[in-house]
Scaffold this motif. Structure first.
Motif, PDB file in Angstrom:
ATOM      1  N   GLN A  60       1.119  -1.035   0.190  1.00  0.00           N
ATOM      2  CA  GLN A  60      -0.110   0.107  -0.421  1.00  0.00           C
ATOM      3  C   GLN A  60       0.861   1.394   0.002  1.00  0.00           C
ATOM      4  O   GLN A  60       0.251   2.555  -0.445  1.00  0.00           O
ATOM      5  CB  GLN A  60      -1.070   0.388   1.135  1.00  0.00           C
ATOM      6  N   CYS A  84      -5.404  -0.450  -4.630  1.00  0.00           N
ATOM      7  CA  CYS A  84      -5.562   0.675  -4.767  1.00  0.00           C
ATOM      8  C   CYS A  84      -5.015   2.380  -4.489  1.00  0.00           C
ATOM      9  O   CYS A  84      -4.732   1.739  -3.534  1.00  0.00           O
ATOM     10  CB  CYS A  84      -7.672   1.142  -5.060  1.00  0.00           C
ATOM     11  N   SER A 137     -11.486   4.568   1.107  1.00  0.00           N
ATOM     12  CA  SER A 137     -12.479   3.237   0.377  1.00  0.00           C
ATOM     13  C   SER A 137     -13.430   3.352   0.629  1.00  0.00           C
ATOM     14  O   SER A 137     -13.466   3.983   2.414  1.00  0.00           O
ATOM     15  CB  SER A 137     -11.697   1.915   0.841  1.00  0.00           C
ATOM     16  N   SER A 139     -18.373   2.018   0.961  1.00  0.00           N
ATOM     17  CA  SER A 139     -19.183   1.405   0.324  1.00  0.00           C
ATOM     18  C   SER A 139     -20.584   2.812  -0.317  1.00  0.00           C
ATOM     19  O   SER A 139     -20.509   3.571   0.044  1.00  0.00           O
ATOM     20  CB  SER A 139     -20.012   0.488   1.091  1.00  0.00           C
ATOM     21  N   ASP A 144     -18.369  -1.211  -4.252  1.00  0.00           N
ATOM     22  CA  ASP A 144     -17.720  -0.661  -3.273  1.00  0.00           C
ATOM     23  C   ASP A 144     -16.346   0.437  -4.193  1.00  0.00           C
ATOM     24  O   ASP A 144     -17.095   0.350  -5.972  1.00  0.00           O
ATOM     25  CB  ASP A 144     -16.828  -1.258  -2.448  1.00  0.00           C
ATOM     26  N   LYS A 146     -12.610   1.215  -4.439  1.00  0.00           N
ATOM     27  CA  LYS A 146     -11.922   0.775  -3.893  1.00  0.00           C
ATOM     28  C   LYS A 146     -10.767   1.562  -4.148  1.00  0.00           C
ATOM     29  O   LYS A 146     -10.679   2.379  -5.145  1.00  0.00           O
ATOM     30  CB  LYS A 146     -11.681  -0.590  -5.008  1.00  0.00           C
ATOM     31  N   SER A 150      -7.463  -0.606  -0.163  1.00  0.00           N
ATOM     32  CA  SER A 150      -7.706  -1.748  -0.844  1.00  0.00           C
ATOM     33  C   SER A 150      -7.121  -1.752  -2.049  1.00  0.00           C
ATOM     34  O   SER A 150      -6.511  -1.160  -2.623  1.00  0.00           O
ATOM     35  CB  SER A 150      -9.510  -1.194  -1.501  1.00  0.00           C
ATOM     36  N   TYR A 151      -7.944  -2.905  -2.698  1.00  0.00           N
ATOM     37  CA  TYR A 151      -6.925  -3.547  -3.855  1.00  0.00           C
ATOM     38  C   TYR A 151      -8.502  -3.903  -4.624  1.00  0.00           C
ATOM     39  O   TYR A 151      -9.752  -4.374  -4.829  1.00  0.00           O
ATOM     40  CB  TYR A 151      -6.062  -5.014  -3.549  1.00  0.00           C
TER      41      TYR A 151
END
Length: 227
Positions: A60, A84, A137, A139, A144, A146, A150-151
């Motif tokens: 990350q 991401c 990130s 919802s 979602d 991303k 996140s990925y």
């Protein structure tokens, strides 16, 4: 020697073809300064999207090295994730609901003109955008966003016999803060959907997006336009 009538044209090795294709896409992501992680893959759709690492947190904040990619490919990599956030300079709108995806495409046609991958499991889009600012990130309605921390499963990955396919092979489009704010304004989860399909630039652009078709009939059979 087999007669011409019995001769069968040799078929390409599908495993090798998929492996070479996957390697090419992974290396292209790396060449464009995106962080990559290996995923478990395999036949289980629940575990297949998990990282094949004890921790993926270091990726990350740093890019994957070429030697790491070579090692993973040599070990039989079948699925990978694109990290991401700012490390890769991208965010991805991961929509899991086909109705929401269709409504979003009608609402934001210009934002759809970007690199897009179709999920192997749901058949819904992963919409990529370039960013040069931090994004959280979160919802959203039907999926979602991303971003940091996140990925997303990358194109060419195969999990449970399903392959993530490139749907729109075009350069990743940059998205501005104001554009992203408009996207989030209409995709924030809401208990009830307003019966309006928004038109880009309309005065109601902050209302939730509706997933119903743009045309319906009333009880008398008269055509009603929900625009």
């Amino acid at each position: 020697m087999a007669s011409p009538s019995n001769y069968r044209q040799p078929q390409p090795n599908n495993f090798l073809s998929k492996t070479f294709a996957l390697a090419a896409i992974v290396r292209q992501h790396h060449a464009q300064d995106r962080s990559i992680i290996p995923l478990i893959g395999g036949d289980d759709p629940n575990t297949g999207k998990r990282p094949a690492l004890s921790t993926w947190k270091p990726y990350q904040s740093r890019l994957t090295t070429p030697s790491e990619i070579d090692t993973w490919l040599a070990e039989g990599l079948s699925a990978y994730g694109v990290v991401c956030g700012q490390i890769s300079g991208i965010i991805v709108l991961d929509i899991d609901d086909s109705d929401v995806a269709a409504a979003f495409a009608r609402r934001f046609p210009r934002l759809m003109k970007t690199y897009t991958v179709r999920s192997g499991l749901r058949g819904t889009p992963h919409i990529y955008w370039r960013v040069d600012f931090p994004v959280k990130s979160q919802s959203i309605l039907g999926g979602d966003l991303k971003a940091e921390g996140s990925y997303v499963v990358g194109a060419g990955s195969e999990i449970a016999g399903r392959v993530w396919q490139v749907e729109n092979d075009t350069p990743i489009r940059p998205i501005t803060r104001s554009e992203l704010e408009r996207v989030l304004a209409v995709l924030r989860p809401a208990p009830q959907m307003i019966s309006t399909v928004l038109v880009e630039g309309s005065e109601s652009e902050k209302a939730p997006i509706n997933t119903s078709p743009p045309h319906q009939h009333n009880v008398r059979g008269e055509l009603v336009t929900n625009l």
